[in-house]
Design an enzyme around this catalytic site. Structure first.
Site, PDB file in Angstrom:
ATOM      1  N   SER A  82     -11.899   2.360  12.314  1.00 13.68           N
ATOM      2  CA  SER A  82     -11.191   1.744  11.187  1.00 13.68           C
ATOM      3  C   SER A  82     -12.241   1.079  10.302  1.00 13.68           C
ATOM      4  O   SER A  82     -13.439   1.272  10.502  1.00 13.68           O
ATOM      5  CB  SER A  82     -10.150   0.754  11.684  1.00 13.68           C
ATOM      6  N   GLU A 118     -14.165   4.847  -3.280  1.00 17.69           N
ATOM      7  CA  GLU A 118     -12.986   5.716  -3.156  1.00 17.69           C
ATOM      8  C   GLU A 118     -11.715   4.874  -3.105  1.00 17.69           C
ATOM      9  O   GLU A 118     -11.741   3.761  -2.586  1.00 17.69           O
ATOM     10  CB  GLU A 118     -13.065   6.524  -1.836  1.00 17.69           C
ATOM     11  N   LYS A 120      -8.400   3.588  -1.449  1.00 19.61           N
ATOM     12  CA  LYS A 120      -7.978   3.542  -0.051  1.00 19.61           C
ATOM     13  C   LYS A 120      -6.520   3.986  -0.004  1.00 19.61           C
ATOM     14  O   LYS A 120      -5.606   3.232  -0.371  1.00 19.61           O
ATOM     15  CB  LYS A 120      -8.145   2.144   0.513  1.00 19.61           C
ATOM     16  N   ASP A 122      -2.854   4.891   1.147  1.00 16.22           N
ATOM     17  CA  ASP A 122      -1.962   4.235   2.092  1.00 16.22           C
ATOM     18  C   ASP A 122      -1.041   5.268   2.731  1.00 16.22           C
ATOM     19  O   ASP A 122       0.119   5.400   2.361  1.00 16.22           O
ATOM     20  CB  ASP A 122      -1.150   3.160   1.352  1.00 16.22           C
ATOM     21  N   GLU A 178      -6.490  11.521   4.881  1.00 14.32           N
ATOM     22  CA  GLU A 178      -5.221  10.803   4.864  1.00 14.32           C
ATOM     23  C   GLU A 178      -4.092  11.744   4.441  1.00 14.32           C
ATOM     24  O   GLU A 178      -4.248  12.485   3.461  1.00 14.32           O
ATOM     25  CB  GLU A 178      -5.352   9.649   3.853  1.00 14.32           C
ATOM     26  N   TYR A 230     -11.555  12.699   3.452  1.00 19.63           N
ATOM     27  CA  TYR A 230     -12.519  11.667   3.055  1.00 19.63           C
ATOM     28  C   TYR A 230     -13.736  11.535   3.970  1.00 19.63           C
ATOM     29  O   TYR A 230     -14.626  10.753   3.689  1.00 19.63           O
ATOM     30  CB  TYR A 230     -11.863  10.308   2.835  1.00 19.63           C
ATOM     31  N   LYS A 319      -9.394  -4.900  -0.331  1.00 16.79           N
ATOM     32  CA  LYS A 319      -7.941  -4.735  -0.405  1.00 16.79           C
ATOM     33  C   LYS A 319      -7.344  -5.350  -1.671  1.00 16.79           C
ATOM     34  O   LYS A 319      -7.809  -6.375  -2.168  1.00 16.79           O
ATOM     35  CB  LYS A 319      -7.280  -5.396   0.816  1.00 16.79           C
ATOM     36  N   CYS A 413      35.912  -9.100 -11.476  1.00 20.39           N
ATOM     37  CA  CYS A 413      34.710  -9.213 -12.303  1.00 20.39           C
ATOM     38  C   CYS A 413      34.309 -10.690 -12.436  1.00 20.39           C
ATOM     39  O   CYS A 413      35.152 -11.519 -12.794  1.00 20.39           O
ATOM     40  CB  CYS A 413      34.973  -8.618 -13.683  1.00 20.39           C
ATOM     41  N   CYS A 416      34.905 -11.460 -16.523  1.00 24.06           N
ATOM     42  CA  CYS A 416      36.221 -11.440 -17.191  1.00 24.06           C
ATOM     43  C   CYS A 416      37.371 -11.524 -16.197  1.00 24.06           C
ATOM     44  O   CYS A 416      38.532 -11.523 -16.592  1.00 24.06           O
ATOM     45  CB  CYS A 416      36.360 -10.195 -18.054  1.00 24.06           C
ATOM     46  N   CYS A 431      33.708  -2.799 -13.430  1.00 24.08           N
ATOM     47  CA  CYS A 431      34.704  -3.530 -14.196  1.00 24.08           C
ATOM     48  C   CYS A 431      35.128  -2.580 -15.299  1.00 24.08           C
ATOM     49  O   CYS A 431      34.286  -2.124 -16.074  1.00 24.08           O
ATOM     50  CB  CYS A 431      34.084  -4.800 -14.778  1.00 24.08           C
ATOM     51  N   CYS A 437      35.465  -7.195 -21.743  1.00 27.10           N
ATOM     52  CA  CYS A 437      34.659  -8.004 -20.822  1.00 27.10           C
ATOM     53  C   CYS A 437      33.416  -8.449 -21.577  1.00 27.10           C
ATOM     54  O   CYS A 437      32.660  -7.616 -22.096  1.00 27.10           O
ATOM     55  CB  CYS A 437      34.293  -7.172 -19.596  1.00 27.10           C
TER      56      CYS A 437
HETATM   57  S1  IVH Z   1     -13.048   6.099   5.772  1.00 23.14           S
HETATM   58  C1  IVH Z   1     -15.464   5.394   9.394  1.00 23.14           C
HETATM   59  N1  IVH Z   1     -11.959   6.445   3.418  1.00 23.14           N
HETATM   60  O1  IVH Z   1      -8.157   3.328   6.030  1.00 23.14           O
HETATM   61  C2  IVH Z   1     -14.615   5.245   8.229  1.00 23.14           C
HETATM   62  N2  IVH Z   1     -10.619   5.572   5.179  1.00 23.14           N
HETATM   63  O2  IVH Z   1      -8.811   0.905   7.906  1.00 23.14           O
HETATM   64  C3  IVH Z   1     -13.297   5.838   8.406  1.00 23.14           C
HETATM   65  N3  IVH Z   1      -8.283   5.181   4.545  1.00 23.14           N
HETATM   66  O3  IVH Z   1      -7.554   4.555   9.208  1.00 23.14           O
HETATM   67  C4  IVH Z   1     -12.364   5.681   7.303  1.00 23.14           C
HETATM   68  N4  IVH Z   1      -8.473   5.871   2.478  1.00 23.14           N
HETATM   69  O4  IVH Z   1      -6.657   5.927   7.343  1.00 23.14           O
HETATM   70  C5  IVH Z   1     -11.776   6.035   4.676  1.00 23.14           C
HETATM   71  N5  IVH Z   1     -11.102   6.845   1.296  1.00 23.14           N
HETATM   72  C6  IVH Z   1     -10.935   6.448   2.558  1.00 23.14           C
HETATM   73  C7  IVH Z   1      -9.693   5.991   3.037  1.00 23.14           C
HETATM   74  C8  IVH Z   1      -9.571   5.537   4.359  1.00 23.14           C
HETATM   75  C9  IVH Z   1      -7.650   5.391   3.394  1.00 23.14           C
HETATM   76  C10 IVH Z   1      -7.659   4.599   5.747  1.00 23.14           C
HETATM   77  C11 IVH Z   1      -7.895   5.403   6.996  1.00 23.14           C
HETATM   78  C12 IVH Z   1      -8.325   4.438   8.057  1.00 23.14           C
HETATM   79  C13 IVH Z   1      -8.105   3.110   7.407  1.00 23.14           C
HETATM   80  C14 IVH Z   1      -9.231   2.197   7.790  1.00 23.14           C
END
Ligand code: IVH
Length: 675
Positions: A82, A118, A120, A122, A178, A230, A319, A413, A416, A431, A437
């Protein structure tokens, strides 16, 4: 199949895969959906006659025809890590300090770092494994060590290649990325699901997760999921890469979708600029993001930096403020809309969502409140994505106060006091007291005066409330009889504002038929429908006299809208107001049928891209053709004009790079209106 036939079959498979890639990965189709379907049907025919020859690469082989009983567990060869998080510029600064110091200590050199920046995404992280270029396995992230085998589901995603697009495939390649549900697809899917009694998802992320955890791949195949690559996991190849960006570029050549917004930036300022730029774009994107990611681009520096327990040192997520937060429902009230619809609204303890303070959230309708079982006193999740109206996603049941009461919709309503009704097959209470009204009267007049309708400058919502409450106006027609004295006599009204209002009212008399129709506020007659009506029927009299057959014969006008139009013009009060308005001097230019000399886009080649909000694609296409344009599917040097809706993708970038004129949907509507 004899061998020339087999060659022809393989060519057809290749051709279909090529077009699927143009469409799903590159957002740049070269043929129409109809042409694609025709090729697909030829393929099906071939395969029906020769089932023993069906190629594993064939697009027909994406969807397995039996559900799984469970998902098998898979250990990741290279763990799926992560990312560390930062929320502020200070924390970002500390991150950069930490890694530059470490690099200096390890290498004795000092660095000014280049980062791959990049969005991130979701969605859900997945790892897809290819051996000798063939997709063999796909897994969820799970706990990073062990995930679930979702190969049959991942195979159904059109943006995932079943075979890598290369003559020299790597021995092993694990692509990581993703899976998301695009917002446009999410909305379309949810409205389909609602109609068919299937599960409705709270947000695109849940929808993507739910779809991948589906045991029946035939269901997954129906969900509009998209994969963005990614990074890589296990990789066995003779190729060498110097930077992360080179890896991404290679993945793109192999057939993967790489996010268009990825870019290289220099140092902290580069990162911070990227964060703000993407933050501004966030609401317009067709996918949810919860931040941006910065990755040290140089792979040897990544190696030097290495990892802490579960995350790399060389990358960090920056974030955005949360788009989903919890707060408390202080009260539930109902609002009366322009057409009498009763909408429950939650009054919330003020809370910041996505960087904006929110105190109200729509609860849509009665069924929605009961489905989510929202009660006064409840702690709820509130979501506000982009410009969307804040919504209550769900209740935190464990925090519900003991003596809480189920919410009951009013029977009368709130404005009215007339009895509320629900029409058959409709979700909303209404209504039906119409202009008797006060709430509906006010909302209708506000709509009449609004920018896209009669565009009366100086007439804001508060002023309409005052004019109705003081009894000076009852209908839109009364606006045109107001005197300066009357207006200036209202509380807190300056003489100058009164004069401006009268000028605004006077100016609004010069209008167009479509604006006037829209201004009347007939149920479900939006700007686009008003435009179709005006262009096809040409005069107000024709529209007022039209019967159901002539209305439903028009493009994109169905039984329901036609019914509303006919019912509206049947009402004597409505006819009276219309004749009064015309008596007061509201007028518009005559409309001519498709006049060759009045075709401002005569001979131009036009491309449509992105999501349109006010008209359907087929409407827009028809209107463009009426204006003399030729409408084509892809941007090239022959293109004269690009009409870009929301979330326009690669066509937009391509048009920009070719210096082609780009306009938005409103431009098209204005151009049609000016004819
Ligand atoms: S790189 C070693 N790039 O974010 C690095 N992760 O908290 C591995 N995610 O579980 C992740 N966009 O699902 C990377 N452009 C991006 C991303 C990305 C979304 C997510 C990914 C990961 C989480 C990390």
């Amino acid at each position: 199949m004899n061998s020339p036939e087999l060659i022809k079959y393989q060519a057809l498979v290749d051709e279909l895969n090529h077009h699927a890639r143009q469409y799903y990965v590159l957002d740049d189709p070269e043929i129409s959906d109809g042409e694609y379907d025709k090729l697909y049907r030829q393929l099906l025919q071939f395969e029906k006659e020769h089932p023993e020859q069906v190629s594993f690469e064939s697009p027909t082989q994406r969807v397995a025809d039996a559900p799984l009983t469970h998902f098998e567990q898979i250990r990741h060869v290279v763990p799926m890590l992560s990312l560390g998080n930062v929320f502020t510029e200070e924390e970002l600064h500390a991150f950069e300090q930490r890694i530059t110091k470490r690099l200096q200590k390890e290498t004795g050199e000092s660095f000014s770092l280049v980062y791959a920046a990049e969005p991130k995404l979701d969605g859900l992280a997945v790892s897809i494994r290819y051996e000798q270029g063939i997709l063999v396995q796909a897994a969820t992230r799970g706990d990073g060590q062990i995930g679930e085998n979702i190969t049959v589901n991942i195979r159904t995603l059109p943006s995932v290649p079943l075979k890598l697009n290369t003559k020299q495939p790597p021995e092993v390649l694990e692509v990581r990325g993703e899976v998301v549900m695009l917002r446009s697809g999410f909305e379309a899917y949810n409205s389909w699901a609602e109609k068919h009694g299937e599960k409705v998802f709270a947000n695109p992320r849940n929808a993507a997760a739910g779809s991948l955890r589906q045991l029946d791949p035939r269901k997954t195949a129906k969900r509009p999921l998209s994969f963005f690559a990614y990074s890589v996991g296990e990789l066995v190849t003779e190729k060498h890469f110097g930077t992360h960006f080179e890896v991404l570029e290679w993945l793109a050549t192999l057939g993967f979708q790489i996010n268009q917004l990825n870019t290289l930036v220099k140092g902290l300022t580069g990162c911070s600029d990227f964060y703000h730029r993407i933050g501004q774009l966030r609401a317009q994107l067709d996918f949810d993001i919860d931040g941006v990611v910065y990755k040290v681009n140089d792979l040897s520096l990544q190696d030097t930096l290495g990892f802490v327990t579960k995350a790399p040192r060389w990358a960090i997520a920056h974030k955005f403020p949360a788009e989903e937060v919890t707060t408390v429902v202080e009260d539930i009230e109902v609002q009366v809309g322009r057409t009498g619809s009763i909408t429950p609204v939650a009054r919330l303890q003020a809370v910041t969502v996505g960087g904006v303070t929110v105190t109200n959230a729509t609860l849509h309708n009665e069924a929605e409140i009961y489905r989510k079982d929202i009660r006064v006193g409840d702690t709820v999740f509130v979501r506000r994505a982009g410009d969307v109206i804040p919504e209550v996603v769900k209740v935190v049941k464990s925090k519900r106060p003991k003596n809480s009461q189920i919410f009951k919709m009013p029977t009368h309503c709130p404005v009215c006091n007339s009895l509320l009704f629900k029409e058959e097959g409709e979700a909303v209470l209404r209504c039906v007291n119409g202009m008797d009204c006060d709430a509906q009267r006010k909302e209708s007049i506000k709509h009449f005066a609004s920018r896209k309708a009669m565009d009366i400058e100086g007439l804001g919502d508060k002023l309409v409330d005052q004019l109705v409450d003081s009894g000076l106006i009852h209908t839109p027609a009364d606006l045109y009889q107001l005197t300066e004295q009357q207006v200036a006599g209202l509380p807190r009204m300056a003489e100058k504002s009164a004069q401006n209002l009268l000028i605004g009212i006077e100016n609004s008399k010069k209008s167009t038929l479509s604006r006037f129709l829209y201004a009347l506020g007939i149920r479900e007659v939006g700007e686009a429908t008003a435009l179709t009506l005006a262009q096809s029927m040409q005069t107000l009299e024709n529209i007022m006299q039209a019967d159901i057959d002539s209305l439903t014969a028009l493009p994109d006008i169905g039984q329901v809208v036609s019914g509303h139009i006919i019912a509206y013009f049947k009402q004597p009060q409505n006819r009276t107001v219309i004749s009064q308005l015309i008596g007061h001097g509201i007028q518009w230019p005559d409309i001519q049928k498709s006049d060759q000399n009045n075709q401002p886009l005569q001979g131009q080649t036009v491309v449509l891209t992105g999501k349109l909000n006010q008209m359907t694609r087929s409407d827009a296409k028809a209107a463009l053709q009426q204006l003399g344009a030729k409408v084509t599917g892809s941007v090239s040097t022959n293109t004269d004009l690009l009409i870009a809706g929301e979330n326009a993708g690669s066509k937009f970038t391509k048009a920009q790079s070719l210096g082609i004129k780009i306009v938005d949907e409103q431009w098209l509507i204005d151009t049609i209106n000016q004819r």
